[in-house]
Design an enzyme around this catalytic site. Structure first.
Site, mmCIF file in Angstrom:
data_model
loop_
_atom_site.group_PDB
_atom_site.id
_atom_site.type_symbol
_atom_site.label_atom_id
_atom_site.label_comp_id
_atom_site.label_asym_id
_atom_site.label_seq_id
_atom_site.Cartn_x
_atom_site.Cartn_y
_atom_site.Cartn_z
ATOM 1 C CG ASN A 10 53.324 7.160 20.657
ATOM 2 O OD1 ASN A 10 52.761 6.181 20.158
ATOM 3 N ND2 ASN A 10 54.600 7.448 20.431
ATOM 4 C CD1 TRP A 11 47.894 5.285 23.980
ATOM 5 C CD2 TRP A 11 46.340 3.889 23.165
ATOM 6 N NE1 TRP A 11 46.666 5.708 24.433
ATOM 7 C CE2 TRP A 11 45.696 4.876 23.950
ATOM 8 C CE3 TRP A 11 45.558 2.912 22.554
ATOM 9 C CZ2 TRP A 11 44.313 4.897 24.139
ATOM 10 C CZ3 TRP A 11 44.180 2.932 22.738
ATOM 11 C CH2 TRP A 11 43.567 3.919 23.527
ATOM 12 C CE LYS A 12 56.526 5.616 22.952
ATOM 13 N NZ LYS A 12 57.842 5.793 23.549
ATOM 14 C CG HIS A 96 58.381 8.454 18.100
ATOM 15 N ND1 HIS A 96 59.298 7.624 18.700
ATOM 16 C CD2 HIS A 96 57.625 8.972 19.094
ATOM 17 C CE1 HIS A 96 59.098 7.645 20.009
ATOM 18 N NE2 HIS A 96 58.095 8.449 20.273
ATOM 19 C CD GLU A 98 59.815 4.584 20.800
ATOM 20 O OE1 GLU A 98 58.699 4.331 20.325
ATOM 21 O OE2 GLU A 98 59.990 4.935 21.980
ATOM 22 C CD GLU A 167 58.285 12.294 21.844
ATOM 23 O OE1 GLU A 167 57.343 12.178 22.634
ATOM 24 O OE2 GLU A 167 58.646 11.383 21.088
ATOM 25 N N GLY A 173 61.043 6.853 27.710
ATOM 26 C CA GLY A 173 60.951 5.535 28.330
ATOM 27 C C GLY A 173 62.002 5.275 29.394
ATOM 28 C CB SER A 213 60.115 10.183 31.406
ATOM 29 O OG SER A 213 60.879 9.100 30.891
ATOM 30 N N GLY A 234 53.937 8.741 26.375
ATOM 31 C CA GLY A 234 54.054 7.335 26.006
ATOM 32 C C GLY A 234 53.482 6.451 27.105
ATOM 33 N N GLY A 235 54.373 5.860 27.907
ATOM 34 C CA GLY A 235 53.993 4.893 28.938
ATOM 35 C C GLY A 235 52.793 5.299 29.783
HETATM 36 P P1 13P Z 1 57.468 7.849 27.372
HETATM 37 O O1 13P Z 1 56.411 8.813 27.868
HETATM 38 O O2 13P Z 1 57.115 6.425 27.610
HETATM 39 O O3 13P Z 1 58.830 8.253 27.821
HETATM 40 O O4 13P Z 1 57.455 7.995 25.759
HETATM 41 C C1 13P Z 1 57.499 9.257 25.205
HETATM 42 C C2 13P Z 1 57.253 9.136 23.757
HETATM 43 O O5 13P Z 1 58.048 8.573 23.026
HETATM 44 C C3 13P Z 1 56.004 9.696 23.229
HETATM 45 O O6 13P Z 1 55.997 9.697 21.848
#
Ligand code: 13P
Length: 251
Positions: A10-12, A96, A98, A167, A173, A213, A234-235
């Site tokens: 997930n590149w956000k 998600h 977020e 999640e 994050g 994470s 994510g990251g």
């Molecule tokens: P991180 O891996 O950056 O914690 O993000 C997880 C995430 O929200 C994947 O959708």
């Protein structure tokens, strides 16, 4: 293994078409090392076309990070499942944290979106998870049960049509991942509840990913849990070498 593993990036809100192409190309270079692991990339909408070019006819899946619950209409700024499909997507992230936290998405709204995705033959990765105070107050299972039941209420699907992602919000994050035991416990609970919603044969085969994470360092221990069917990253998915390492750990 009854559930083929899936590692999704997930590149956000990161990358522009040029950097997205580069990142996708660096990942795809290693596709022969992915074995049976399914890989899916979720760039921002504006980079879908660029990544589609790179992914080409490979087995790597492309997905959107969100969608509207209607196919088209006067909804300024929104993107529909039909549009995602036409842009080469076969998957979409829905629910998600977020989206829930910063954009006010409710269980009911997410339910409408899930319904539309299924109807349009897009595979949703349906995300859910508790916040830190909820875990601290012993409410984790209550929250998960509510999100699961409300999100999936009235929907019919099988194990090929939908993926769940656990999640925990406190792990996203933050650099603090859930321990493999915490994740496995939540996955087991979700699978048990899914059993009553869709029946044991489908529940047994539905994939439940862990997200929060995930990096190359912790992936191995997480994937050692048979309840963990892959990861939503994510990251660490923005670094090609690390993402490839995570995929390899899932083999
Ligand atoms: P991180 O891996 O950056 O914690 O993000 C997880 C995430 O929200 C994947 O959708």
């Amino acid at each position: 293994m009854i559930r083929p593993r899936l590692v999704a990036g997930n590149w956000k809100m990161h990358t522009v078409p040029e950097s997205a192409s580069k990142l996708a190309a660096e990942i795809i270079q290693h596709k022969s090392e992915f074995g049976p692991v399914e890989v899916a990339l979720f760039p921002p909408f504006t980079s879908l076309a660029a990544v589609r070019e790179i992914v080409g006819k490979s087995k790597i899946r492309l997905g959107g990070q969100n969608m509207h619950f209607e196919s088209e209409g006067a909804f300024t700024g929104e993107v529909s499942g039909t549009m995602l499909k036409a842009s080469g997507c076969s998957m979409v992230i829905l629910g998600h944290s977020e989206r829930r936290l910063y954009f006010g998405e409710t269980d009911q709204l997410i339910n409408l979106k899930l319904e539309k995705a299924l109807e349009g033959e897009l595979i949703p990765i349906f995300c859910l998870g508790e916040k830190l105070p909820e875990r601290q107050n012993g409410k984790t299972f209550e929250v998960l049960e509510r999100q699961l039941a409300a999100g999936l209420g009235g929907l019919r699907f099988d194990e090929k049509q939908l993926v769940i992602a656990y999640e925990p919000v406190w792990a996203i994050g933050t650099g603090v991942n859930a321990t493999p035991e915490q994740a496995a416990e939540a996955h087991r609970f979700l699978r048990e509840k899914l059993s009553t919603l869709v029946g044991p044969p489908v529940a047994e085969k539905l994939r439940i990913l862990y997200g929060g994470s995930v990096n190359a360092g912790v992936a191995g221990a997480l994937f050692a849990e048979e309840e963990i069917d892959g990861a939503l990253v994510g990251g660490a998915s923005l670094k090609a070498a690390e993402f490839v390492e995570i995929v390899k750990k899932a083999k």
